[in-house]
Write a protein that holds these residues in place. Sequence first.
Motif, PDB file in Angstrom:
ATOM      1  N   GLU A 149      24.521   2.960  -8.579  1.00  0.00           N
ATOM      2  CA  GLU A 149      24.425   2.893 -10.045  1.00  0.00           C
ATOM      3  C   GLU A 149      22.984   2.711 -10.502  1.00  0.00           C
ATOM      4  OE1 GLU A 149      28.805   1.041 -11.177  1.00  0.00           O
ATOM      5  OE2 GLU A 149      27.125  -0.332 -10.847  1.00  0.00           O
ATOM      6  N   TRP A 150      22.208   1.884  -9.793  1.00  0.00           N
ATOM      7  CA  TRP A 150      20.793   1.714 -10.161  1.00  0.00           C
ATOM      8  C   TRP A 150      20.042   3.030 -10.025  1.00  0.00           C
ATOM      9  CZ3 TRP A 150      18.900  -1.956 -12.989  1.00  0.00           C
ATOM     10  CH2 TRP A 150      19.487  -3.224 -12.976  1.00  0.00           C
ATOM     11  N   HIS A 151      20.273   3.742  -8.930  1.00  0.00           N
ATOM     12  CA  HIS A 151      19.567   5.007  -8.704  1.00  0.00           C
ATOM     13  C   HIS A 151      20.037   6.099  -9.663  1.00  0.00           C
ATOM     14  CE1 HIS A 151      17.053   4.323  -5.083  1.00  0.00           C
ATOM     15  NE2 HIS A 151      17.795   3.236  -5.051  1.00  0.00           N
ATOM     16  N   ALA A 152      21.305   6.097 -10.031  1.00  0.00           N
ATOM     17  CA  ALA A 152      21.814   7.091 -10.975  1.00  0.00           C
ATOM     18  C   ALA A 152      21.256   6.843 -12.373  1.00  0.00           C
ATOM     19  CB  ALA A 152      23.343   7.066 -10.998  1.00  0.00           C
ATOM     20  N   ARG A 153      21.095   5.590 -12.747  1.00  0.00           N
ATOM     21  CA  ARG A 153      20.595   5.279 -14.093  1.00  0.00           C
ATOM     22  C   ARG A 153      19.081   5.403 -14.196  1.00  0.00           C
ATOM     23  NH1 ARG A 153      22.575   0.292 -17.810  1.00  0.00           N
ATOM     24  NH2 ARG A 153      21.242   0.687 -19.609  1.00  0.00           N
ATOM     25  N   PHE A 154      18.376   5.112 -13.107  1.00  0.00           N
ATOM     26  CA  PHE A 154      16.906   5.139 -13.118  1.00  0.00           C
ATOM     27  C   PHE A 154      16.380   6.005 -11.970  1.00  0.00           C
ATOM     28  CE2 PHE A 154      18.202   0.963 -14.858  1.00  0.00           C
ATOM     29  CZ  PHE A 154      17.659   1.074 -16.135  1.00  0.00           C
ATOM     30  N   PRO A 155      16.678   7.307 -11.956  1.00  0.00           N
ATOM     31  CA  PRO A 155      16.299   8.139 -10.802  1.00  0.00           C
ATOM     32  C   PRO A 155      14.794   8.292 -10.611  1.00  0.00           C
ATOM     33  CG  PRO A 155      17.150   9.504 -12.586  1.00  0.00           C
ATOM     34  CD  PRO A 155      17.397   8.082 -12.969  1.00  0.00           C
ATOM     35  N   GLU A 156      14.035   8.468 -11.676  1.00  0.00           N
ATOM     36  CA  GLU A 156      12.592   8.662 -11.500  1.00  0.00           C
ATOM     37  C   GLU A 156      11.911   7.340 -11.162  1.00  0.00           C
ATOM     38  OE1 GLU A 156       9.270  10.875 -10.845  1.00  0.00           O
ATOM     39  OE2 GLU A 156      11.335  11.522 -11.072  1.00  0.00           O
ATOM     40  N   LEU A 157      12.417   6.244 -11.688  1.00  0.00           N
ATOM     41  CA  LEU A 157      11.880   4.929 -11.333  1.00  0.00           C
ATOM     42  C   LEU A 157      12.123   4.652  -9.851  1.00  0.00           C
ATOM     43  CD1 LEU A 157      10.510   2.295 -12.147  1.00  0.00           C
ATOM     44  CD2 LEU A 157      12.734   1.458 -12.937  1.00  0.00           C
ATOM     45  N   ALA A 158      13.287   5.041  -9.354  1.00  0.00           N
ATOM     46  CA  ALA A 158      13.572   4.876  -7.928  1.00  0.00           C
ATOM     47  C   ALA A 158      12.633   5.737  -7.090  1.00  0.00           C
ATOM     48  CB  ALA A 158      15.029   5.232  -7.634  1.00  0.00           C
ATOM     49  N   GLN A 159      12.361   6.967  -7.548  1.00  0.00           N
ATOM     50  CA  GLN A 159      11.434   7.844  -6.834  1.00  0.00           C
ATOM     51  C   GLN A 159      10.026   7.241  -6.822  1.00  0.00           C
ATOM     52  OE1 GLN A 159      11.984  10.713  -5.188  1.00  0.00           O
ATOM     53  NE2 GLN A 159       9.842  10.929  -4.680  1.00  0.00           N
ATOM     54  N   PHE A 160       9.592   6.732  -7.965  1.00  0.00           N
ATOM     55  CA  PHE A 160       8.257   6.142  -8.102  1.00  0.00           C
ATOM     56  C   PHE A 160       8.107   4.901  -7.233  1.00  0.00           C
ATOM     57  CE2 PHE A 160       5.718   2.974 -10.603  1.00  0.00           C
ATOM     58  CZ  PHE A 160       4.465   3.554 -10.442  1.00  0.00           C
ATOM     59  N   LEU A 161       9.039   3.968  -7.346  1.00  0.00           N
ATOM     60  CA  LEU A 161       8.924   2.720  -6.577  1.00  0.00           C
ATOM     61  C   LEU A 161       9.108   2.961  -5.086  1.00  0.00           C
ATOM     62  CD1 LEU A 161      10.836   0.249  -8.930  1.00  0.00           C
ATOM     63  CD2 LEU A 161       8.365   0.502  -8.650  1.00  0.00           C
ATOM     64  N   GLY A 162      10.076   3.787  -4.722  1.00  0.00           N
ATOM     65  CA  GLY A 162      10.330   4.051  -3.313  1.00  0.00           C
ATOM     66  C   GLY A 162       9.274   4.926  -2.658  1.00  0.00           C
ATOM     67  N   GLY A 163       8.680   5.831  -3.422  1.00  0.00           N
ATOM     68  CA  GLY A 163       7.691   6.744  -2.856  1.00  0.00           C
ATOM     69  C   GLY A 163       6.271   6.222  -2.864  1.00  0.00           C
ATOM     70  N   TRP A 164       5.928   5.438  -3.869  1.00  0.00           N
ATOM     71  CA  TRP A 164       4.542   4.977  -3.989  1.00  0.00           C
ATOM     72  C   TRP A 164       4.380   3.485  -3.694  1.00  0.00           C
ATOM     73  CZ3 TRP A 164       6.088   9.420  -6.070  1.00  0.00           C
ATOM     74  CH2 TRP A 164       5.191  10.485  -6.070  1.00  0.00           C
ATOM     75  N   PHE A 165       5.468   2.716  -3.691  1.00  0.00           N
ATOM     76  CA  PHE A 165       5.355   1.273  -3.472  1.00  0.00           C
ATOM     77  C   PHE A 165       6.250   0.807  -2.335  1.00  0.00           C
ATOM     78  CE2 PHE A 165       3.778   2.117  -7.665  1.00  0.00           C
ATOM     79  CZ  PHE A 165       2.579   1.425  -7.643  1.00  0.00           C
ATOM     80  N   SER A 166       6.320   1.621  -1.297  1.00  0.00           N
ATOM     81  CA  SER A 166       7.060   1.247  -0.097  1.00  0.00           C
ATOM     82  C   SER A 166       6.182   0.313   0.737  1.00  0.00           C
ATOM     83  CB  SER A 166       7.404   2.495   0.716  1.00  0.00           C
ATOM     84  OG  SER A 166       6.221   3.045   1.264  1.00  0.00           O
ATOM     85  N   GLN A 167       6.669  -0.070   1.897  1.00  0.00           N
ATOM     86  CA  GLN A 167       5.905  -0.967   2.762  1.00  0.00           C
ATOM     87  C   GLN A 167       4.605  -0.330   3.238  1.00  0.00           C
ATOM     88  OE1 GLN A 167       8.575  -1.821   5.953  1.00  0.00           O
ATOM     89  NE2 GLN A 167       8.490   0.246   6.791  1.00  0.00           N
ATOM     90  N   ASP A 168       4.483   1.007   3.148  1.00  0.00           N
ATOM     91  CA  ASP A 168       3.262   1.693   3.581  1.00  0.00           C
ATOM     92  C   ASP A 168       2.186   1.749   2.496  1.00  0.00           C
ATOM     93  OD1 ASP A 168       4.418   2.230   6.042  1.00  0.00           O
ATOM     94  OD2 ASP A 168       5.276   4.120   5.340  1.00  0.00           O
ATOM     95  N   MET A 169       2.509   1.312   1.293  1.00  0.00           N
ATOM     96  CA  MET A 169       1.571   1.417   0.179  1.00  0.00           C
ATOM     97  C   MET A 169       0.195   0.816   0.490  1.00  0.00           C
ATOM     98  SD  MET A 169       0.661  -0.902  -2.393  1.00  0.00           S
ATOM     99  CE  MET A 169      -0.401  -0.823  -3.755  1.00  0.00           C
ATOM    100  N   PRO A 170       0.104  -0.374   1.079  1.00  0.00           N
ATOM    101  CA  PRO A 170      -1.227  -0.932   1.353  1.00  0.00           C
ATOM    102  C   PRO A 170      -2.055  -0.084   2.327  1.00  0.00           C
ATOM    103  CG  PRO A 170       0.435  -2.655   1.488  1.00  0.00           C
ATOM    104  CD  PRO A 170       1.161  -1.348   1.391  1.00  0.00           C
TER     105      PRO A 170
END
Length: 195
Positions: A43-64
């Motif tokens: 439900e979180w991913h369905a309601r906020f798909p681009e936010l999930a893409q942004f946080l998961g793609g740019w702020f994953s554990q590899d971000m630093p």
Amino acid sequence: MPDLGLPEAEIQRWLLLVADHIRRSVEEGEIPPPVRLPETHWEWHARFPELAQFLGGWFSQDMPDEFDSHDAAMDDYRTTTDPQLVARLAGELHELLALDLDEPDYALAAELGMEVDPPAPYTPSAWLAHVADRLTAPARTTDRPARTPSGDARRPLTTRGRARDHSRLTGRPAPSPPHPRPPSTYLVTLVTITS
């Protein structure tokens, strides 16, 4: 099919119930009100798909390892992503902030893929508001990569950046990198994927 949390014997009954709700909604034109807060990962991913893409793609554990700072990751997103998707992200951020959650509830960013803490001195909600403000501010001419006569943006990408862009455009995993990785990289990748 997503995990419904039901025993297999009850799934058909559940599907018939859902089909009945859909039929009635189509025939009567009524739409149920949106749920105030999504409850499940889906439900979180369905309601906020681009936010999930942004946080998961740019702020994953590899971000630093990929970016010097949160702002550098945000700038990379803004300069490498279609402006319509950037606008969609800003809208999703404003929608999330309008839910007026208690501060501990903004830890839900982890549900959407964020694996690093917001930078000091920001609380999660203050950082999300900061991101929304930065994304809606007019872009400087230096914020967009230079374009070639064919319209292609030329920018250096890490292997992960290429993989992220390829997956996003095609929906398929990116091809293997041209140079073999050291064996330790495979182990780290395997541990990350299976965790």
